[in-house]
Design an enzyme around this catalytic site. Structure first.
Site, PDB file in Angstrom:
ATOM      1  N   THR A 181       4.595   1.764   6.402  1.00  0.00           N
ATOM      2  CA  THR A 181       3.373   0.987   6.706  1.00  0.00           C
ATOM      3  C   THR A 181       2.488   2.206   7.191  1.00  0.00           C
ATOM      4  OG1 THR A 181       1.933  -0.064   8.124  1.00  0.00           O
ATOM      5  CG2 THR A 181       4.065   0.013   8.562  1.00  0.00           C
ATOM      6  N   ILE A 182       1.357   2.373   6.616  1.00  0.00           N
ATOM      7  CA  ILE A 182       0.556   3.655   7.191  1.00  0.00           C
ATOM      8  C   ILE A 182       0.039   3.037   8.377  1.00  0.00           C
ATOM      9  CG2 ILE A 182      -1.812   2.782   6.323  1.00  0.00           C
ATOM     10  CD1 ILE A 182      -0.253   6.119   5.748  1.00  0.00           C
ATOM     11  N   ASP A 183      -0.392   1.534   8.715  1.00  0.00           N
ATOM     12  CA  ASP A 183      -0.830   1.124  10.028  1.00  0.00           C
ATOM     13  C   ASP A 183       0.176   1.322  11.100  1.00  0.00           C
ATOM     14  OD1 ASP A 183      -2.686   0.468   8.359  1.00  0.00           O
ATOM     15  OD2 ASP A 183      -2.709  -1.508   8.616  1.00  0.00           O
ATOM     16  N   GLY A 239       0.846  -1.251  -0.029  1.00  0.00           N
ATOM     17  CA  GLY A 239      -0.020   0.014   0.031  1.00  0.00           C
ATOM     18  C   GLY A 239       0.857   1.222   0.079  1.00  0.00           C
ATOM     19  N   ASP A 263       5.559  -5.516   5.889  1.00  0.00           N
ATOM     20  CA  ASP A 263       6.045  -6.837   6.237  1.00  0.00           C
ATOM     21  C   ASP A 263       6.263  -7.588   4.963  1.00  0.00           C
ATOM     22  OD1 ASP A 263       6.841  -8.245   8.620  1.00  0.00           O
ATOM     23  OD2 ASP A 263       5.033  -9.556   7.933  1.00  0.00           O
ATOM     24  N   ARG A 303     -24.592   7.975  12.314  1.00  0.00           N
ATOM     25  CA  ARG A 303     -24.075   7.795  11.378  1.00  0.00           C
ATOM     26  C   ARG A 303     -22.722   7.178  11.064  1.00  0.00           C
ATOM     27  NH1 ARG A 303     -28.672   8.730  10.746  1.00  0.00           N
ATOM     28  NH2 ARG A 303     -29.665  10.337   9.381  1.00  0.00           N
ATOM     29  N   ARG A 309     -25.960  13.848  17.098  1.00  0.00           N
ATOM     30  CA  ARG A 309     -26.023  12.275  16.643  1.00  0.00           C
ATOM     31  C   ARG A 309     -24.590  11.612  17.425  1.00  0.00           C
ATOM     32  NH1 ARG A 309     -27.195  13.818  10.549  1.00  0.00           N
ATOM     33  NH2 ARG A 309     -29.352  13.199  10.624  1.00  0.00           N
ATOM     34  N   ASP A 326       2.698  -0.664  12.169  1.00  0.00           N
ATOM     35  CA  ASP A 326       2.848  -1.745  12.684  1.00  0.00           C
ATOM     36  C   ASP A 326       4.059  -2.704  12.477  1.00  0.00           C
ATOM     37  OD1 ASP A 326       2.153  -2.661  10.276  1.00  0.00           O
ATOM     38  OD2 ASP A 326       0.029  -3.738  10.706  1.00  0.00           O
ATOM     39  N   MET A 379      -8.038   2.941   8.852  1.00  0.00           N
ATOM     40  CA  MET A 379      -7.246   1.963   8.741  1.00  0.00           C
ATOM     41  C   MET A 379      -6.640   1.311  10.075  1.00  0.00           C
ATOM     42  SD  MET A 379      -5.557   2.706   4.859  1.00  0.00           S
ATOM     43  CE  MET A 379      -6.662   2.556   3.555  1.00  0.00           C
ATOM     44  N   ARG A 387      -4.364   7.402   2.919  1.00  0.00           N
ATOM     45  CA  ARG A 387      -3.109   7.252   2.667  1.00  0.00           C
ATOM     46  C   ARG A 387      -2.553   8.373   1.685  1.00  0.00           C
ATOM     47  NH1 ARG A 387      -3.488   1.065   1.369  1.00  0.00           N
ATOM     48  NH2 ARG A 387      -3.320   1.590  -0.798  1.00  0.00           N
ATOM     49  N   ARG A 397       1.186  -5.408  -5.096  1.00  0.00           N
ATOM     50  CA  ARG A 397       1.117  -6.448  -4.001  1.00  0.00           C
ATOM     51  C   ARG A 397       1.816  -7.604  -4.728  1.00  0.00           C
ATOM     52  NH1 ARG A 397      -0.745  -4.294   0.744  1.00  0.00           N
ATOM     53  NH2 ARG A 397      -2.360  -2.630   0.528  1.00  0.00           N
ATOM     54  N   ARG A 434      -5.275  -2.791  10.107  1.00  0.00           N
ATOM     55  CA  ARG A 434      -5.670  -4.093   9.901  1.00  0.00           C
ATOM     56  C   ARG A 434      -5.371  -5.086  11.228  1.00  0.00           C
ATOM     57  NH1 ARG A 434      -6.206  -7.743   5.832  1.00  0.00           N
ATOM     58  NH2 ARG A 434      -6.586  -6.451   4.219  1.00  0.00           N
TER      59      ARG A 434
HETATM   60  O1  F6P Z   1      -1.418  -1.892   3.968  1.00  0.00           O
HETATM   61  C1  F6P Z   1      -2.158  -0.945   4.977  1.00  0.00           C
HETATM   62  C2  F6P Z   1      -3.486  -1.112   4.387  1.00  0.00           C
HETATM   63  O2  F6P Z   1      -3.830   0.489   4.108  1.00  0.00           O
HETATM   64  C3  F6P Z   1      -4.480  -1.538   5.289  1.00  0.00           C
HETATM   65  O3  F6P Z   1      -4.702  -0.672   6.417  1.00  0.00           O
HETATM   66  C4  F6P Z   1      -5.873  -2.082   4.539  1.00  0.00           C
HETATM   67  O4  F6P Z   1      -6.498  -2.737   5.025  1.00  0.00           O
HETATM   68  C5  F6P Z   1      -5.139  -2.110   3.278  1.00  0.00           C
HETATM   69  O5  F6P Z   1      -3.737  -1.530   3.270  1.00  0.00           O
HETATM   70  C6  F6P Z   1      -5.964  -1.702   1.988  1.00  0.00           C
HETATM   71  O6  F6P Z   1      -5.201  -2.315   0.842  1.00  0.00           O
HETATM   72  P1  F6P Z   1      -5.711  -1.721  -0.877  1.00  0.00           P
HETATM   73  O7  F6P Z   1      -4.660  -0.358  -0.882  1.00  0.00           O
HETATM   74  O8  F6P Z   1      -4.953  -2.832  -1.375  1.00  0.00           O
HETATM   75  O9  F6P Z   1      -6.958  -1.648  -0.743  1.00  0.00           O
END
Ligand code: F6P
Length: 341
Positions: free
Chosen positions: A125-127, A10, A102, A265, A162, A129, A169, A274, A71, A171
Site C-alpha cells: 500500500t502506498i499509504d 493501486g 487490505d 495556490r 505565496r 496503512d 495521497m 505512485r 480492484r 485515504r
Molecule cells: O490505494 C491507495 C490509493 O493510492 C489512495 O491513496 C487513493 O485514494 C487511491 O488509491 C486512488 O485510487 P485509484 O488509483 O483507483 O484512483
C-alpha cells in the site's frame, strides 16, 4: 511446486521486485510460477503468463507491475468466487501469492479461511496503512517523489511570497503527508487522523508571515477533514465500496486565501506519487518480501502474510493483518509539531 502470483489494488513502486523475488526463489527450488493478469480478474478468468527468472531480472527497476492490477472483487458474487476456485484447480496450482493492500489481502484471507485455498499474502500500500508490518514498499519512493516536487514548489512560492497547499495521497492515514511534511519543512500538516481547525491554521500562517517568513507550505492528505467533512472527488465507488477522494487541497487553499489575504495556490500530486522507478530501499524490501513469500509457500505455511518487523521478515496470520487500518502513530505528528507552532 506450481505457484501463481497476482498484484491487486493501486500500483506502487517495488511490485516488480516482489514478483522477481518470488519467481527466482520458486525456480531455485525446482518450481514454476505463473503470473495472473490484472489482480483477481486474472485469477477469475484464468488469464495467466509464464514467468521465468531471467526475464524477471529486467523488471527490478521498473515501476508499476508487469502483471497489471485491478480492484476486481471475487466476492462480489458467489459465481465469481466459484469461477476463481475452478480456475485454481484447472491450472493445477499448489499455491497463490497475492500482493496487495487490505482489499486484496482480505480476499486472500477469506479464500484461505472459507475455501482452504493455499494462499500467501504480501503487503502493498502506498499509504503505508496496513497493520502488522512496519513499512510497505513503495512508501519510500513516494516520499522522495513528494519531497522533490515540494522542493520545486518551494522555490516558486518563495519568489512570489505565496502559500502552496500540496495535496498528498492518504485515504485514512497521514503517513505520506506527515513524513513528507517533516522532510520538506512544512508550515502545516493536515492528516485524516486530526480534524483541522482552519481558523487556527490561518492565524498560525499569518503569525509566521509577520515573523518574517514570507511564504508557506501546507501539506494535506486527500482524506483530511475540515470540520468533519471528507471532500469527495466524484460519486464513483469501486468494487470494494471505496469512494474516490480528492479536492480537499483546493478547498483548504481557497479558505486560506480568504481568511489570511495571502495569495495561495494548490497542487494535487495525485498518481505521480505512485509512479516511477523504486528507490533502493523499496527494491530491497520488495525483493526480501518476495523471497520470503515464496519460502513460506514452499514450506506449506499458508494463510500467512509476510511482514517487515524491525529488520526481519516474518510471517503473520493473514486474518490478523487485514481488516484493521493502521493510522499514523501520534508520536510522528507530535514530533512534527515542534516545527508547526
Ligand atoms: O490505494 C491507495 C490509493 O493510492 C489512495 O491513496 C487513493 O485514494 C487511491 O488509491 C486512488 O485510487 P485509484 O488509483 O483507483 O484512483
Amino acid at each position: 511446486m506450481k505457484a501463481a502470483i497476482l498484484t491487486g489494488g493501486g500500483d506502487c513502486p517495488g511490485l516488480n521486485a516482489v514478483i522477481r523475488g518470488v519467481v527466482r526463489t520458486i525456480h531455485n527450488n525446482g518450481g514454476q510460477t505463473l503470473g495472473m493478469l490484472e489482480g483477481w480478474r486474472g485469477a477469475i478468468e484464468g488469464n495467466t503468463i509464464e514467468l521465468n527468472p531471467n526475464e524477471t531480472d529486467e523488471i527490478l527497476p521498473k515501476g508499476g507491475t508487469i502483471l497489471g492490477s485491478s480492484r476486481t472483487n471475487p466476492y462480489k458474487s458467489p459465481e465469481l468466487t466459484e469461477q476463481l476456485l475452478e480456475t485454481f484447480n484447472k491450472l493445477g496450482l499448489d499455491c497463490l501469492i497475492a500482493i496487495g493492500g487490505d482489499d486484496t489481502l482480505g480476499v486472500a484471507s477469506k479464500l484461505y479461511n472459507d475455501h482452504q485455498l493455499p494462499v500467501i499474502g504480501c503487503p502493498k500500500t502506498i499509504d503505508n496503512d496496513l497493520s502488522s508490518t512496519d513499512f510497505t514498499f513503495g512508501f519510500d519512493t513516494c516520499l522522495n517523489t513528494v519531497m522533490e516536487a515540494t522542493d520545486k514548489l518551494r522555490t516558486t512560492v518563495e519568489s512570489h511570497r505565496r502559500i502552496m497547499v500540496v495535496e498528498c495521497m492518504g485515504r485514512h492515514a497521514g503517513w505520506i503527508t506527515c513524513f513528507a511534511g517533516i522532510a520538506v519543512a512544512a508550515d502545516a500538516i493536515l492528516v485524516p487522523e486530526e480534524e483541522c481547525d482552519i481558523d487556527e491554521l490561518c492565524e498560525r500562517l499569518k503569525r509566521r508571515k509577520e515573523g518574517g517568513k514570507h511564504y508557506g507550505i501546507v501539506m494535506v492528505s486527500e482524506g483530511a477533514h475540515l470540520k468533519g467533512a471528507t471532500v469527495k472527488q466524484s460519486g464513483m465507488i469501486d468494487d470494494f465500496g471505496h469512494v474516490q477522494l480528492g479536492g480537499i487541497g483546493k478547498q483548504v487553499a481557497k479558505l486560506i486565501e480568504e481568511k489570511t489575504g495571502i495569495e495561495t495556490r494548490e497542487v494535487t500530486l495525485g498518481h505521480l506519487q505512485r509512479g516511477g522507478s523504486p528507490s533502493a530501499y523499496d527494491r530491497v524490501l520488495g525483493t526480501r518480501l518476495g523471497i520470503h513469500a515464496a519460502r513460506n509457500a514452499i514450506a506449506g505455511n499458508f494463510g500467512k502474510m509476510v511482514a517487515l518487523r524491525g529488520l526481519k521478515i516474518v510471517a503473520v496470520p493473514l486474518a490478523e493483518a487485514v481488516g484493521q487500518m493502521r493510522t499514523l502513530y501520534p508520536e510522528f505528528m507530535d514530533e512534527a509539531r515542534e516545527f508547526l507552532k
